[in-house]
Design an enzyme around this catalytic site. Structure first.
Site, PDB file in Angstrom:
ATOM      1  CE  LYS A  96      -4.254  -1.713   0.259  1.00  0.00           C
ATOM      2  NZ  LYS A  96      -5.190  -1.517  -0.873  1.00  0.00           N
ATOM      3  CD  GLU A 118     -10.118   4.151   0.709  1.00  0.00           C
ATOM      4  OE1 GLU A 118      -9.987   5.387   0.556  1.00  0.00           O
ATOM      5  OE2 GLU A 118      -9.393   3.320   0.133  1.00  0.00           O
ATOM      6  CB  SER A 385       0.054  -7.967  -1.408  1.00  0.00           C
ATOM      7  OG  SER A 385      -0.888  -8.765  -0.713  1.00  0.00           O
TER       8      SER A 385
END
Lengths: 403, 271
Positions: A96, A118, A385
């Site tokens: 991210k 969010e 990830s």
């Protein structure tokens, strides 16, 4: 496949990926999206902006992330060799942050002192809070109260980093409702606020912009795989909730038509149970959160509540580019149930000494299914990830253990 | 001539400002929607905006979100909204009804099926909040051909080229969102409204209704001094919420009358 002849150029100028994507928002947001699009286009042409982005990725995030050959696990599975792209080793523990750095630099470039985000699992919220602290930006994170309960440690991390975490009590109190609330904040505070969306969804230019900032994952793999094994993998596998880690690793591979691209959705308690989050597998096209894409909805067009053991995949939509890649056949999408993901989680812990995020465990589980059906000379590249520290509580609960 | 156009023609001829209340269909129950619609007319409504509830009302504040949740919990659906409009038309053939909602329920029904069904039910206008003009060219044309006005929003932040796009795609009236924010916010900037409306009316060649943030008779009057109509939503839903099912109709009627009187006291002051 027709793409072999014409280069892949998506989206079009209006943000459409075939029939998907676009700008489906109220008029109040249109001027903000227009200026974002212009600022982003300008930054992409600005060598100083790109140099700073890459400097930050190297020195703050720790890129390039390595690729690791999961030898023991591959041997136990008895088929194809599994390689892991180690996004879990990034600063903040997941992919991210790649996107957050890009968007935070853009916010600074546009003169916005406040960023909002969010978050579902909390990974994007933590990454946003991290870069906000790094660049001295005010940070507000919207998070469903149900997710706050499931991800208490991440909530505390965000607070430590100076962010305000706002619980969202509307709707299903999960990621989709946090997104609604962040949009409402943005429309109210457009003059000083930049909305850092965490996935390849939302109105144009977000799906494109987030993909571009995450494409560093796949770009590194394109260089690293030939260095390690002398060639590109036979398949690239990634989990898909909104789909940002998957788009990041898929995108640079799209022109390599002999590399299979496999997206793994959360099948929850099974597709037939109705308790899942597999929008591409079981949904149908509609409009939500500013874009047209596959959605989990009832026959009256209301968005239905989703389920996944992993909060980060618990979303009723999916990035519009995945919808397009599915329809045109360039990528395949499959489902992995909660139990299968948990099994892969435990296997990676025990056989490779890596604790994966439950999201990434879905991609691992599919690789574990596929590997034994292929020869030992085949290569599967899985996007790992994120790391699983945040999921200790969930996994322990499933095993009947309380801290 | 469409019901909406003739409504604004009559208002203009009488030198009056339009009053456009909004309620969410199905809130608090599907059975109460029809009596509430008649009560709105009885209280002085010129046009009714009927909200189609959606699970993810991104552009709405907490009040209309709650109304949507109540309506969905009570089993409201787009099909039932259309049936309610058809029932309203049994006794009221004059008051225009505008459906206001989000794209997904319409797309789930099928755009063509929806337009046909809405036209048959007696719907006069459709405002799809997350359909900006560039994303719904075909839908707007389809609606116009079926005699339904596609109504679009303009915002304080809309640039002039944008206003022209909306003017081209829309018909009936323009809904000017009087603040930067969601429905029901309390940050209405009257000076801004007074500055922008004459320019917008000139540019679009359509009546301009102003809404988002109008909460009382005094604000309605101030907005009415410059706009062709005022739209009131969240405040009416609060009345319904506070009154409970038994008293809702009476409370809404009383509230509507206070706004009506304030607007009518403006007389023909605006040129």
């Amino acid at each position: 496949m027709q793409m072999a002849d014409t280069p892949y150029q998506m989206p079009d100028a209006q943000g459409h990926f075939g029939p998907y994507g676009g700008v489906f928002v109220a008029e109040t947001l249109i001027p903000a999206l227009d200026s974002l699009r212009e600022a982003y286009a300008a930054c992409l042409q600005d060598p100083a902006f790109l140099a700073e982005y890459h400097y930050e990725l190297k020195h703050f995030v720790g890129r390039p992330s390595p690729i690791y050959h999961a030898q023991r696990w591959s041997k136990l599975l008895g088929g194809a060799q599994i390689y892991l792209k180690r996004e879990d080793l990034n600063h903040t523990g997941a992919h991210k942050v790649n996107n957050c750095i890009g968007q935070a630099l853009l916010a600074r470039h546009m003169g916005k002192p406040r960023v909002i985000a969010e978050t579902g699992a909390g990974q994007h919220g933590v990454a946003t809070a991290t870069v906000a602290a790094r660049y001295g930006l005010e940070c507000v994170v919207y998070m469903g109260s149900e997710d706050i309960r499931r991800q208490a440690a991440n909530v505390y991390r965000m607070k430590l980093l100076g962010a305000t975490v706002v619980p969202v009590e509307s709707g299903s109190r999960t990621l989709k409702d946090a997104l609604n609330e962040a949009m409402r904040d943005w429309v109210t505070n457009i003059h000083n606020t930049f909305y850092i969306i965490g996935t390849v969804a939302g109105p144009h230019p977000y799906p494109q912009m987030v993909r571009d900032f995450q494409a560093v994952i796949g770009e590194e793999c394109l260089t690293q795989m030939p260095e390690m094994v002398g060639r590109q993998p036979d398949a690239v596998i990634a989990c898909v909730g909104g789909g940002s880690n998957a788009m990041g690793i898929f995108y640079p591979y799209i022109p390599h038509s002999d590399v299979r691209l496999i997206g793994v959705e959360a099948a929850g308690e099974g597709i037939d149970s109705g308790h899942h989050a597999a929008s591409l597998t079981a949904g149908r096209p509609g409009v939500l959160h500013g874009n047209r894409t596959y959605l989990l909805q009832n026959e009256d067009g209301q968005i239905i509540e989703t389920h996944s053991i992993s909060a980060g995949l618990d979303y009723p939509g999916v990035g519009p580019e995945h919808a397009w890649l599915k329809d045109c056949g360039r990528a395949e999408y499959v489902g992995i149930a909660d139990g299968e993901a948990l099994q892969a989680f435990h296997d990676l812990c025990r056989f490779e000494g890596i604790i994966p995020a439950l999201e990434s465990s879905h991609a691992l589980a599919y690789a574990a299914k596929l590997a034994p059906t292929l020869g030992k000379d085949k290569i599967l590249l899985v996007n790992l990830s994120g790391r699983g520290d945040k999921d200790m509580h969930t996994v322990a609960e499933k095993s009947g253990i309380q801290f | 001539m469409s019901r909406i156009q003739s409504c604004f023609d009559q208002l203009r001829a009488a030198g009056r400002r339009g009053l456009i209340p909004f309620i969410t269909a199905g809130d608090p129950s599907p059975e109460l929607t029809l009596p509430l619609m008649h009560a709105l007319v009885g209280g002085g409504a010129d046009i009714i905006e009927l909200g189609v509830p959606f699970s993810d009302p991104m552009a709405d504040g907490p009040t209309i979100q709650r109304a949507s949740e109540r309506a969905l919990a009570a089993g409201m659906s787009l099909r039932k909204v259309l049936a309610t409009v058809a029932a309203f038309r049994q006794t009221d053939t004059a008051t225009p009804v505008v459906l206001m909602g989000y794209a997904n329920p319409i797309e789930a029904m099928g755009v063509e099926v929806f337009v046909t069904a809405a036209s048959e039910a007696g719907v006069d206008g459709v405002l799809v909040v997350d359909y900006p003009p560039q994303e719904c060219v075909a839908f707007a044309e389809l609606a116009k051909r079926a005699g339904i006005d596609p109504i679009f929003l303009l915002a304080p932040t809309s640039i002039e080229a944008r206003i022209d796009d909306v003017a081209k795609a829309g018909s009936g009236y323009i809904y000017y969102v009087s603040l930067k924010g969601v429905t029901g916010s309390a940050k209405l900037d009257l000076d801004e409204v007074a500055r922008r409306i004459p320019m917008i009316r000139e540019r679009v060649g359509m009546p301009v209704g102003v809404g988002f943030g109008i909460r009382d008779a005094q604000t309605a009057k101030s907005v009415g001094a410059v706009a062709d109509a005022v739209v009131i939503g969240s405040r009416i839903i609060e009345e319904i919420e506070n009154a409970g099912p038994d008293a809702a109709v009476a409370r809404v009627t009383t509230f509507m009358r206070s706004i009506r009187e304030a607007l009518d006291s403006l007389g023909e002051s605006r040129s």
